[in-house]
Design a protein around this motif. Structure first.
Motif, PDB file in Angstrom:
ATOM      1  N   HIS A  10       0.867  -1.175   0.000  1.00 52.42           N
ATOM      2  CA  HIS A  10       0.000   0.000   0.000  1.00 52.42           C
ATOM      3  C   HIS A  10       0.909   1.231   0.000  1.00 52.42           C
ATOM      4  CE1 HIS A  10      -3.607  -2.398   1.174  1.00 52.42           C
ATOM      5  NE2 HIS A  10      -2.679  -3.175   1.711  1.00 52.42           N
ATOM      6  N   TRP A  11       0.833   2.019  -1.056  1.00 54.93           N
ATOM      7  CA  TRP A  11       1.768   3.124  -1.213  1.00 54.93           C
ATOM      8  C   TRP A  11       1.222   4.460  -0.730  1.00 54.93           C
ATOM      9  CZ3 TRP A  11       6.559   1.857  -1.849  1.00 54.93           C
ATOM     10  CH2 TRP A  11       6.877   0.660  -2.497  1.00 54.93           C
ATOM     11  N   SER A  12      -0.095   4.600  -0.665  1.00 58.39           N
ATOM     12  CA  SER A  12      -0.663   5.885  -0.259  1.00 58.39           C
ATOM     13  C   SER A  12      -0.702   6.001   1.260  1.00 58.39           C
ATOM     14  CB  SER A  12      -2.080   6.041  -0.817  1.00 58.39           C
ATOM     15  OG  SER A  12      -2.930   5.036  -0.309  1.00 58.39           O
ATOM     16  N   ALA A  13      -0.493   7.210   1.745  1.00 57.45           N
ATOM     17  CA  ALA A  13      -0.550   7.479   3.189  1.00 57.45           C
ATOM     18  C   ALA A  13      -1.213   8.833   3.397  1.00 57.45           C
ATOM     19  CB  ALA A  13       0.844   7.473   3.808  1.00 57.45           C
ATOM     20  N   SER A  14      -2.089   8.903   4.377  1.00 55.03           N
ATOM     21  CA  SER A  14      -2.804  10.141   4.662  1.00 55.03           C
ATOM     22  C   SER A  14      -1.871  11.173   5.290  1.00 55.03           C
ATOM     23  CB  SER A  14      -3.967   9.862   5.604  1.00 55.03           C
ATOM     24  OG  SER A  14      -3.487   9.402   6.856  1.00 55.03           O
ATOM     25  N   VAL A  15      -2.310  12.424   5.252  1.00 61.53           N
ATOM     26  CA  VAL A  15      -1.550  13.497   5.897  1.00 61.53           C
ATOM     27  C   VAL A  15      -1.395  13.199   7.386  1.00 61.53           C
ATOM     28  CG1 VAL A  15      -1.574  15.945   6.505  1.00 61.53           C
ATOM     29  CG2 VAL A  15      -2.252  15.219   4.203  1.00 61.53           C
ATOM     30  N   LYS A  16      -2.438  12.668   7.985  1.00 68.35           N
ATOM     31  CA  LYS A  16      -2.382  12.345   9.408  1.00 68.35           C
ATOM     32  C   LYS A  16      -1.321  11.272   9.685  1.00 68.35           C
ATOM     33  CE  LYS A  16      -6.173  12.489  11.677  1.00 68.35           C
ATOM     34  NZ  LYS A  16      -7.532  12.216  12.200  1.00 68.35           N
ATOM     35  N   ALA A  17      -1.223  10.299   8.773  1.00 65.26           N
ATOM     36  CA  ALA A  17      -0.224   9.242   8.946  1.00 65.26           C
ATOM     37  C   ALA A  17       1.193   9.808   8.882  1.00 65.26           C
ATOM     38  CB  ALA A  17      -0.410   8.168   7.884  1.00 65.26           C
ATOM     39  N   TRP A  18       1.448  10.696   7.928  1.00 63.56           N
ATOM     40  CA  TRP A  18       2.782  11.285   7.821  1.00 63.56           C
ATOM     41  C   TRP A  18       3.105  12.162   9.039  1.00 63.56           C
ATOM     42  CZ3 TRP A  18       6.381   9.439   4.977  1.00 63.56           C
ATOM     43  CH2 TRP A  18       6.086   8.819   3.762  1.00 63.56           C
ATOM     44  N   PHE A  19       2.089  12.843   9.555  1.00 65.39           N
ATOM     45  CA  PHE A  19       2.308  13.646  10.764  1.00 65.39           C
ATOM     46  C   PHE A  19       2.704  12.747  11.934  1.00 65.39           C
ATOM     47  CE2 PHE A  19       0.715  15.291  14.791  1.00 65.39           C
ATOM     48  CZ  PHE A  19       1.350  16.521  14.851  1.00 65.39           C
ATOM     49  N   ILE A  20       2.003  11.636  12.089  1.00 63.58           N
ATOM     50  CA  ILE A  20       2.314  10.699  13.174  1.00 63.58           C
ATOM     51  C   ILE A  20       3.713  10.125  13.000  1.00 63.58           C
ATOM     52  CG2 ILE A  20       1.709   8.450  14.161  1.00 63.58           C
ATOM     53  CD1 ILE A  20      -1.231   9.143  13.565  1.00 63.58           C
ATOM     54  N   PHE A  21       4.067   9.792  11.753  1.00 61.00           N
ATOM     55  CA  PHE A  21       5.387   9.222  11.484  1.00 61.00           C
ATOM     56  C   PHE A  21       6.494  10.181  11.911  1.00 61.00           C
ATOM     57  CE2 PHE A  21       9.149   8.557   8.934  1.00 61.00           C
ATOM     58  CZ  PHE A  21       9.311   7.186   8.921  1.00 61.00           C
ATOM     59  N   TRP A  22       6.392  11.433  11.474  1.00 65.33           N
ATOM     60  CA  TRP A  22       7.471  12.374  11.768  1.00 65.33           C
ATOM     61  C   TRP A  22       7.446  12.853  13.216  1.00 65.33           C
ATOM     62  CZ3 TRP A  22      11.623  12.341   9.183  1.00 65.33           C
ATOM     63  CH2 TRP A  22      11.595  11.981   7.828  1.00 65.33           C
ATOM     64  N   PHE A  23       6.283  12.892  13.821  1.00 66.98           N
ATOM     65  CA  PHE A  23       6.221  13.205  15.251  1.00 66.98           C
ATOM     66  C   PHE A  23       6.947  12.112  16.041  1.00 66.98           C
ATOM     67  CE2 PHE A  23       4.304  12.775  19.438  1.00 66.98           C
ATOM     68  CZ  PHE A  23       4.359  14.081  19.920  1.00 66.98           C
ATOM     69  N   ALA A  24       6.687  10.850  15.662  1.00 68.49           N
ATOM     70  CA  ALA A  24       7.355   9.744  16.346  1.00 68.49           C
ATOM     71  C   ALA A  24       8.865   9.795  16.132  1.00 68.49           C
ATOM     72  CB  ALA A  24       6.793   8.418  15.846  1.00 68.49           C
ATOM     73  N   ARG A  25       9.281  10.105  14.906  1.00 69.67           N
ATOM     74  CA  ARG A  25      10.700  10.132  14.604  1.00 69.67           C
ATOM     75  C   ARG A  25      11.421  11.265  15.344  1.00 69.67           C
ATOM     76  NH1 ARG A  25      13.892   8.736  10.226  1.00 69.67           N
ATOM     77  NH2 ARG A  25      12.746   6.783  10.341  1.00 69.67           N
ATOM     78  N   ILE A  26      10.789  12.437  15.419  1.00 69.60           N
ATOM     79  CA  ILE A  26      11.451  13.614  15.991  1.00 69.60           C
ATOM     80  C   ILE A  26      11.373  13.650  17.512  1.00 69.60           C
ATOM     81  CG2 ILE A  26      11.377  16.139  16.082  1.00 69.60           C
ATOM     82  CD1 ILE A  26      10.375  16.052  13.160  1.00 69.60           C
ATOM     83  N   PHE A  27      10.249  13.203  18.067  1.00 69.99           N
ATOM     84  CA  PHE A  27      10.048  13.353  19.514  1.00 69.99           C
ATOM     85  C   PHE A  27      10.071  12.032  20.292  1.00 69.99           C
ATOM     86  CE2 PHE A  27       7.941  17.067  17.597  1.00 69.99           C
ATOM     87  CZ  PHE A  27       8.609  18.087  18.255  1.00 69.99           C
TER      88      PHE A  27
END
Length: 325
Positions: A10-27
């Motif tokens: 599955h290649w598509s990801a919602s804006v919310k998913a990308w926000f969660i991904f980068w929040f997890a990575r940064i914080f």
């Protein structure tokens, strides 16, 4: 979406998913990397579920009752409407994730409630013992005690589906393996969300393993000795990746594109497929480890829960057809 054998990308990801991904990575990942993997640090994490239980509201639309399964405390989550399709009479036994250190009934009450509501079957969630109370061997013992008890109380013991995320996915696969080794009634299906299938994660490419959004390999390597340092032996294979793939019931896996459990999910998927057993694996871009657990807020998580339930429905229906043929 792209399908290759038993694997669906599955290649598509919602804006919310990308926000969660980068929040997890940064914080989140820096905090996880800093947290001391000592007995004291683990003890603090082990109390996380009790704190969350006081803060989070209970899911609406389902009935939640405290239960005990084979001496293991848990909850029974009943759906608002029972299933009338192939899942009628089925039961889900769910094992929460948390690296055998933290999380519990409260942290996973939402995903279990969604599973119950979407499937129309009761979901039993169990609070198996974890570090520092017991090693993985202890967790496996509790999981098998709960499964044995479920067979006695389920409406149809041949329709018990074992499920779990991360460490809970490890336990779901171990239950299926041990049930086969003991000659017990086997689960109708296994559902594993980002399941931990190999306790030797350091065997994989370290550069890839560093790309997990929030799970630091350094901490898991520190935990490994504690996972195995206990009086309770792990029955069967130490890691599901080393178990006989031919003994598993139909298996459904999901995993994020970049996470530490993906290499072994792909290895086990290929092994089960080669053994001629039903298996379906979904790899999703732009997601974090065990993302279905946050299914109430993430559209991809809700979609994945539907896919897992549909797989279980087909597995049960296929078994029914086999029996009546």
């Amino acid at each position: 979406m792209r399908t290759h054998g038993a694997t669906v990308w599955h290649w598509s990801a919602s804006v919310k998913a990308w926000f969660i991904f980068w929040f997890a990575r940064i914080f989140i990942k820096p905090i996880m990397s800093w947290w001391p993997a000592t007995d004291r640090g683990i003890s603090v994490l082990s109390r996380l579920d009790r704190r969350i239980d006081k803060l989070l509201p209970r899911p609406r639309g389902v009935d939640i009752d405290a239960v005990t399964l084979g001496g293991v405390p848990g909850e029974r989550i009943a759906p608002p409407r029972p299933a009338t399709d192939a899942l009628a009479g089925a039961t889900v036994l769910y094992f929460h994730g948390g690296a055998f250190v933290f999380c519990g009934l409260a942290t996973h009450r939402t995903v279990c409630s969604l599973l119950a509501a979407k499937s129309g079957v009761p979901v039993y969630s169990v609070a198996y013992r974890q570090l520092p109370e017991g090693s993985i061997g202890t967790s496996v013992m509790d999981a098998m005690a709960a499964y044995t008890a479920i067979l006695a109380v389920a409406e149809d013991p041949t329709r018990v589906i074992v499920a779990g995320d991360s460490a809970g996915g490890y336990l779901a696969m171990k239950v299926a393996e041990i049930a086969a080794l003991r000659g017990m009634t086997r689960p109708a299906a296994v559902i594993g969300f980002s399941p931990l299938l190999n306790l030797n994660l350091e065997a994989h490419d370290p550069d890839y393993m560093k790309r997990d959004a929030y799970l630091p390999m350094s901490q898991l390597e520190k935990l490994r000795d504690k996972w195995l340092d206990g009086p309770d032996h792990i029955e069967g294979a130490q890691s599901p990746v080393d178990a006989d793939p031919g003994i598993f019931p139909p298996v459904f896996f999901s995993v994020a594109e970049y996470e530490i459990t993906r290499p072994d999910v792909e290895i086990v998927t290929e092994a089960i497929e080669a053994a001629g057993r039903p298996v379906e694996t979904h790899i999703w871009a732009g997601q974090v480890h065990a993302f279905p657990v946050i299914g109430q807020t993430l559209p991809e998580a809700r979609a994945l829960l539907d896919l897992g339930i549909d797989f279980a429905r087909r597995a049960v229906a296929t078994e029914d057809n086999r029996r009546t043929a």
